[in-house]
Design a protein around this motif. Structure first.
Motif, PDB file in Angstrom:
ATOM      1  N   PHE A 120       9.156  50.926  42.516  1.00 56.37           N
ATOM      2  CA  PHE A 120      10.314  51.188  41.663  1.00 56.37           C
ATOM      3  C   PHE A 120      10.125  52.670  42.036  1.00 56.37           C
ATOM      4  O   PHE A 120      11.788  53.324  41.743  1.00 56.37           O
ATOM      5  N   THR A 121       9.463  53.934  42.487  1.00 56.13           N
ATOM      6  CA  THR A 121       9.258  54.496  42.211  1.00 56.13           C
ATOM      7  C   THR A 121      10.221  55.339  43.662  1.00 56.13           C
ATOM      8  O   THR A 121      11.040  55.899  43.326  1.00 56.13           O
ATOM      9  N   GLY A 122      10.117  54.562  44.577  1.00 51.96           N
ATOM     10  CA  GLY A 122      10.789  54.665  45.292  1.00 51.96           C
ATOM     11  C   GLY A 122      12.197  54.054  45.221  1.00 51.96           C
ATOM     12  O   GLY A 122      13.307  54.764  46.451  1.00 51.96           O
ATOM     13  N   ASN A 123      12.842  53.391  44.944  1.00 50.26           N
ATOM     14  CA  ASN A 123      13.940  52.740  44.941  1.00 50.26           C
ATOM     15  C   ASN A 123      15.278  53.778  43.345  1.00 50.26           C
ATOM     16  O   ASN A 123      15.998  53.033  42.904  1.00 50.26           O
ATOM     17  N   LEU A 124      14.458  54.448  43.034  1.00 51.59           N
ATOM     18  CA  LEU A 124      14.782  54.772  41.510  1.00 51.59           C
ATOM     19  C   LEU A 124      14.989  55.992  42.352  1.00 51.59           C
ATOM     20  O   LEU A 124      16.054  56.598  43.475  1.00 51.59           O
ATOM     21  N   ASP A 125      17.136  56.061  41.497  1.00 46.95           N
ATOM     22  CA  ASP A 125      18.631  56.955  42.575  1.00 46.95           C
ATOM     23  C   ASP A 125      18.011  58.113  42.349  1.00 46.95           C
ATOM     24  O   ASP A 125      18.450  58.494  43.430  1.00 46.95           O
ATOM     25  N   GLY A 148       7.572  59.846  48.638  1.00 46.78           N
ATOM     26  CA  GLY A 148       6.335  60.670  48.756  1.00 46.78           C
ATOM     27  C   GLY A 148       5.302  60.285  49.110  1.00 46.78           C
ATOM     28  O   GLY A 148       4.614  61.331  49.571  1.00 46.78           O
ATOM     29  N   VAL A 149       5.067  59.437  49.987  1.00 48.35           N
ATOM     30  CA  VAL A 149       3.393  58.695  50.394  1.00 48.35           C
ATOM     31  C   VAL A 149       3.757  58.222  51.438  1.00 48.35           C
ATOM     32  O   VAL A 149       2.491  57.288  51.542  1.00 48.35           O
ATOM     33  N   VAL A 208      11.197  63.605  44.547  1.00 51.96           N
ATOM     34  CA  VAL A 208      11.278  64.072  43.453  1.00 51.96           C
ATOM     35  C   VAL A 208       9.861  63.645  42.856  1.00 51.96           C
ATOM     36  O   VAL A 208       9.429  64.562  41.573  1.00 51.96           O
ATOM     37  N   VAL A 209       9.482  62.997  43.096  1.00 56.06           N
ATOM     38  CA  VAL A 209       8.686  62.359  42.334  1.00 56.06           C
ATOM     39  C   VAL A 209       7.251  61.543  43.501  1.00 56.06           C
ATOM     40  O   VAL A 209       6.492  61.431  42.970  1.00 56.06           O
ATOM     41  N   ALA A 210       7.088  62.345  44.387  1.00 56.60           N
ATOM     42  CA  ALA A 210       5.929  62.336  45.171  1.00 56.60           C
ATOM     43  C   ALA A 210       4.577  63.167  44.188  1.00 56.60           C
ATOM     44  O   ALA A 210       3.473  62.434  44.299  1.00 56.60           O
ATOM     45  N   LEU A 211       4.615  64.424  43.188  1.00 61.80           N
ATOM     46  CA  LEU A 211       3.825  64.827  42.838  1.00 61.80           C
ATOM     47  C   LEU A 211       3.445  64.099  41.440  1.00 61.80           C
ATOM     48  O   LEU A 211       2.145  62.913  41.294  1.00 61.80           O
ATOM     49  N   PHE A 212       3.710  63.369  40.722  1.00 55.95           N
ATOM     50  CA  PHE A 212       3.771  61.791  39.880  1.00 55.95           C
ATOM     51  C   PHE A 212       2.751  60.895  41.192  1.00 55.95           C
ATOM     52  O   PHE A 212       1.648  60.796  40.699  1.00 55.95           O
ATOM     53  N   THR A 213       3.742  59.979  41.858  1.00 54.26           N
ATOM     54  CA  THR A 213       3.434  58.941  42.507  1.00 54.26           C
ATOM     55  C   THR A 213       2.177  58.955  43.403  1.00 54.26           C
ATOM     56  O   THR A 213       1.009  57.776  43.155  1.00 54.26           O
ATOM     57  N   ASN A 214       1.507  60.374  44.341  1.00 54.93           N
ATOM     58  CA  ASN A 214       0.719  60.781  45.260  1.00 54.93           C
ATOM     59  C   ASN A 214      -0.539  60.502  43.622  1.00 54.93           C
ATOM     60  O   ASN A 214      -1.844  60.981  44.333  1.00 54.93           O
ATOM     61  N   THR A 233      10.341  52.611  54.339  1.00 58.73           N
ATOM     62  CA  THR A 233      11.906  53.257  53.746  1.00 58.73           C
ATOM     63  C   THR A 233      10.947  54.129  52.156  1.00 58.73           C
ATOM     64  O   THR A 233      11.451  55.067  51.850  1.00 58.73           O
ATOM     65  N   GLN A 234      10.815  53.312  51.307  1.00 51.53           N
ATOM     66  CA  GLN A 234       9.909  53.374  50.087  1.00 51.53           C
ATOM     67  C   GLN A 234       9.342  54.662  49.661  1.00 51.53           C
ATOM     68  O   GLN A 234       8.882  54.942  49.063  1.00 51.53           O
ATOM     69  N   PHE A 235       7.499  53.715  50.950  1.00 53.80           N
ATOM     70  CA  PHE A 235       7.098  55.121  50.870  1.00 53.80           C
ATOM     71  C   PHE A 235       7.933  55.977  51.244  1.00 53.80           C
ATOM     72  O   PHE A 235       6.960  57.214  50.674  1.00 53.80           O
TER      73      PHE A 235
END
Length: 799
Positions: free
Chosen positions: A470-475, A257-258, A416-422, A251-253
């Motif tokens: 961290f990124t997956g649990n951000l609101d 967005g990864v 929303v954070v996919a660009l950064f996390t990728n 779910t976090q992945f």
């Protein structure tokens, strides 16, 4: 298009596959079209009439390719055994057949697949070549012994309980049965112990067994050298088995967005190709290409040849051959050839999410990235590292834009954070894969040196998991978009193609921005025209959630406030709160439940609330008073206190929410001083909206019903009754029914549950009142909607 005929052929072939849903072309039509096309070709050549007959000949060839696609789809259509479509479960079933494939062992079970010649039970005998997924659970020692004994090619008799794959039981839920059928798997056999499997022939399939043994060896090395969490990730990345990665991590992945990195496909095949290209860099381009292709084929076999890896390998091989021979360096033409090869082997690939995501990603990179690259070059960035980072983000953005519609269809959310996390995750995955391969190779020579590289990998993977968590649990990590359809996807791609075609023609940046704004506005507006709300505003909606053998009712009031009456069961293997209710709330766009109502503290009613509370989905709880003789009630109270959840106790109260009233009929004085069961302490709740009302009874038995009929009498009269205790004989007395006189009766019970709920006598009793009975075990979730004058049933499956 003129120079790349593969593109036109692929489009025509795909059209033929899609048209197979409307009609089927037989072989005679293909033969006739072929003969006419050949005769026309030779006639045109002999009489030099190509110019005049070109259009007619092109049309005939187009029809022929469409017909071939249609015919291939018909030949490969999934053949379902009609007998098993009508059976949900059956005890004491024995399947006789040959083992096709064995999954890598999981911590608590072994899964293998049997191609049968017959299936026998006490009530039937079916002789057919079907595939069954066999799920074996036993003690650790017995599982180890069985894992060592099993080999692809063994002829076995497997005994257990047959289950059909779980169908879509609730709105937005994944249809596991359809997924199994798409892989030609008829159903699941749950096997209790090793002794329920007998071997009739120990002969093996040499190639399949060799691949299985190599996979076992590599998996064993992962377990030996790494922590459980890292080994599970490496198994997913290199062996295409995500079975040991827990639900929360997945779910976090998704939220980050990864999730694509956990599905071995184009990304991983690309990394493997780069590694081999680097290793063989000193060889000639032809030899390097041949060795790289050989390496990719070996990697494909080691992963167990899942569809995603096979698809990606075919794409890579076609592109490498085209590049090495200089026959075609056009990405779109190479993709068209790869698509044709894949669809000739299995036309059903076109309907697979993996196929759609893979090709849309690569097509988008080929079409959109050159425009982005051109724009970045105009910026004349001098810092090379910064320039490469921005270029990489351009590639990532192109792929995400191309796959956006399919991501929304299958996952219902945008990260929303996919660009950064990728930007961080994809390079990290490449490093992890590279180190893992080197560790495996060096381990053959020196296990002690390999251990040091494994430690380095352990550090990288732990940092990766922390980043994803961290990124997956951000609101704000993701936005949920519900009800995205294939029609919406077509609209999106239509405007995307228009933008790709016209934007390069605009010299003014302002004009280009206007075009982009108008395209996005049109996509949003047109896509929203077919949107339908399941739980509409300004009406009372009751959703009886299918949680198996348990209760859970979602209530949405006309003022958009929500209540959840019970939340199903939690077992060691399945948490209804986490796996059913939370995804449902997300699908419905409900961020938080206003009123969590626990009818009574039995696990099949309150269990699911635990994960809902832990995930901050419940504002406050209403429940019976504390039962100091119940350890689980005391424990639940401590849990609520620890998580700072406000608690109110049932005691004759009325809650006003908009123009709807919720009456809690319990009075603590009714049973004071008496030792009554948990069931008899159930909350009796009546909701009134306009002229309509519905009464919920939890698991209250006849003793409680008797008290309430004496106290409330005619006030109990309701349009809808939630039948007590899942339709057990212990509830729903004649006296109670006389006062309620329901037009509709709701029963929440598990399919073919071991308790025999609902009881036949109770069903007959309810039917005497001409009450319509709606059951989760028969039809899954049920939605009732009231406008204050009448209740109507909503067919959510057709929306």
């Amino acid at each position: 298009m003129k120079d790349y005929p593969a593109i036109k052929i692929a489009i025509a072939f795909i059209l033929g596959i899609l048209l197979n849903n409307l009609f089927a072309v037989n072989l005679i039509i293909i033969v006739i079209l072929s003969v006419i096309s050949i005769l026309l070709f030779f006639m045109a050549k002999h009489y030099k009439l190509f110019t005049k007959l070109k259009l007619l000949l092109s049309f005939l060839v187009l029809l022929l390719i469409i017909s071939l696609g249609n015919y291939c789809a018909e030949l490969n259509s999934i053949k379902r055994n009609v007998f098993f479509t009508n059976i949900y479960s059956e005890n004491n079933v024995t399947a006789y057949g040959r083992i096709k494939k064995i999954d890598l062992q999981r911590s608590d079970k072994i899964i293998f697949y049997v191609s049968t010649d017959s299936i026998r039970a006490e009530t039937f005998l079916v002789k057919d070549n079907l595939t069954f997924l066999c799920n074996v659970k036993d003690t650790g020692e017995n599982l180890e012994e069985l894992y060592a004994e099993l080999h692809p090619g063994n002829v076995v008799a497997v005994s257990g309980t047959y289950y059909k794959g779980r169908e879509q039981r609730n709105p937005g839920e994944f249809d596991y049965n359809n997924y199994l059928l798409s892989k030609n798997i008829t159903g699941i056999l749950y096997v209790k112990q090793k002794s329920d499997i007998s071997f009739h022939d120990r002969g093996t399939d040499f190639l399949a067994d060799l691949i299985f043994q190599v996979r076992k060896y590599i998996d064993g090395k992962f377990t030996e050298l790494h922590s459980k969490e890292t080994a599970a990730l490496l198994r997913g990345l290199l062996l295409a088995d995500r079975g040991e990665i827990d639900y929360e991590t997945k779910t976090q992945f998704i939220n980050s967005g990864v999730i694509h990195v956990l599905a071995v496909s184009g990304l991983h095949v690309g990394f493997i190709a780069l590694i081999f290209y680097f290793l063989f860099g000193r060889f000639s381009i032809i030899l390097r290409s041949v060795l790289t292709i050989a390496g990719l084929l070996i990697f494909m076999l080691i992963t167990g040849v899942p569809q995603s890896v096979f698809r990606a390998t075919i794409m890579a091989v076609v592109i490498i051959i085209g590049f090495a021979t200089n026959r075609s360096t056009n990405l779109f033409n190479s993709l068209a050839i790869a698509a044709l090869v894949l669809l000739l082997i299995n036309p059903n690939e076109i309907f697979m999410p993996g196929f759609q995501l893979s090709f849309s990603a690569v097509l988008a990179i080929g079409a959109i990235y050159p425009m982005i690259e051109k724009g970045i070059k105009k910026l004349q960035i001098k810092n090379k590292i910064l320039k490469y980072i921005i270029l990489f983000m351009g590639v990532s953005f192109s792929a995400q834009l191309g796959t956006l519609p399919f991501t929304l269809i299958y996952f219902g959310k945008i990260s929303v954070v996919a660009l950064f996390t990728n930007l961080l995750v994809i390079p990290a995955i490449g490093v992890i894969i590279g180190i893992t391969i080197f560790t495996l190779i060096i381990g053959l020579i020196s296990p002690s040196i390999a251990a040091y590289y494994a430690l380095a990998n352990e550090l990288i993977t732990s940092l990766l998991f922390k980043l994803i968590a961290f990124t997956g649990n951000l609101d704000f990590s993701h936005i949920v978009l519900r009800g995205y359809s294939f029609l919406d996807a077509l609209i999106f791609y239509f405007f995307l193609i228009l933008m790709v075609y016209y934007l390069p023609r605009f010299r003014s940046g302002f004009a280009a921005m206007i075009i982009i704004f108008l395209a996005v506005a049109n996509i949003y507006f047109i896509s929203s025209l077919d949107d339908k709300e399941l739980l509409v505003e300004n009406k009372l909606s009751i959703l009886m959630i299918d949680v198996g053998q348990g209760d859970s009712f979602l209530v949405k009031f006309p003022n958009n406030k929500t209540a959840l009456i019970d939340a199903g069961n939690v077992t060691f293997n399945f948490d209804n709160g986490e796996r059913v209710i939370m995804p449902l709330l997300e699908y419905l766009g409900i961020n938080k439940i206003d009123y969590g109502i626990v009818s009574h503290v039995d696990s099949d009613h309150y269990g699911g609330f635990i994960s809902l509370i832990l995930n901050n989905k419940i504002k406050e709880i209403y429940k019976p008073g504390i039962d100091t003789s119940s350890a689980k009630d005391i424990k639940f109270e401590q849990f609520l206190k620890q998580n700072k959840i406000p608690v109110s106790y049932f005691n004759m109260q009325a809650l006003q929410t908009g123009n709807t009233k919720v009456y809690i009929l319990n009075n603590n004085n009714y049973f004071s001083g008496r030792n009554i069961s948990t069931n008899e302490r159930s909350g009796i709740i009546k909701i009134v909206y306009g002229n309509n009302s519905i009464i919920f009874t939890g698991d209250a038995g006849k003793e409680t019903e008797k008290v309430y009929t004496l106290v409330y009498k005619e006030f109990l009269n309701s349009d809808v009754l939630k039948v007590g205790h899942h339709g057990s004989k212990s509830s729903t007395s004649i006296e109670f029914l006389n006062y309620i006189s329901p037009e509709i009766s709701l029963i929440s019970a598990g399919i073919k549950n071991s308790y025999g709920h609902p009881a036949g006598d109770i069903l007959k009793r309810i039917e005497k009142y001409s009450s319509v009975i709606l059951r989760t075990d028969k039809e899954g979730a049920v939605i009732l909607q009231s406008d204050g004058f009448s209740f109507k049933k909503i067919n959510w499956k057709s929306l």
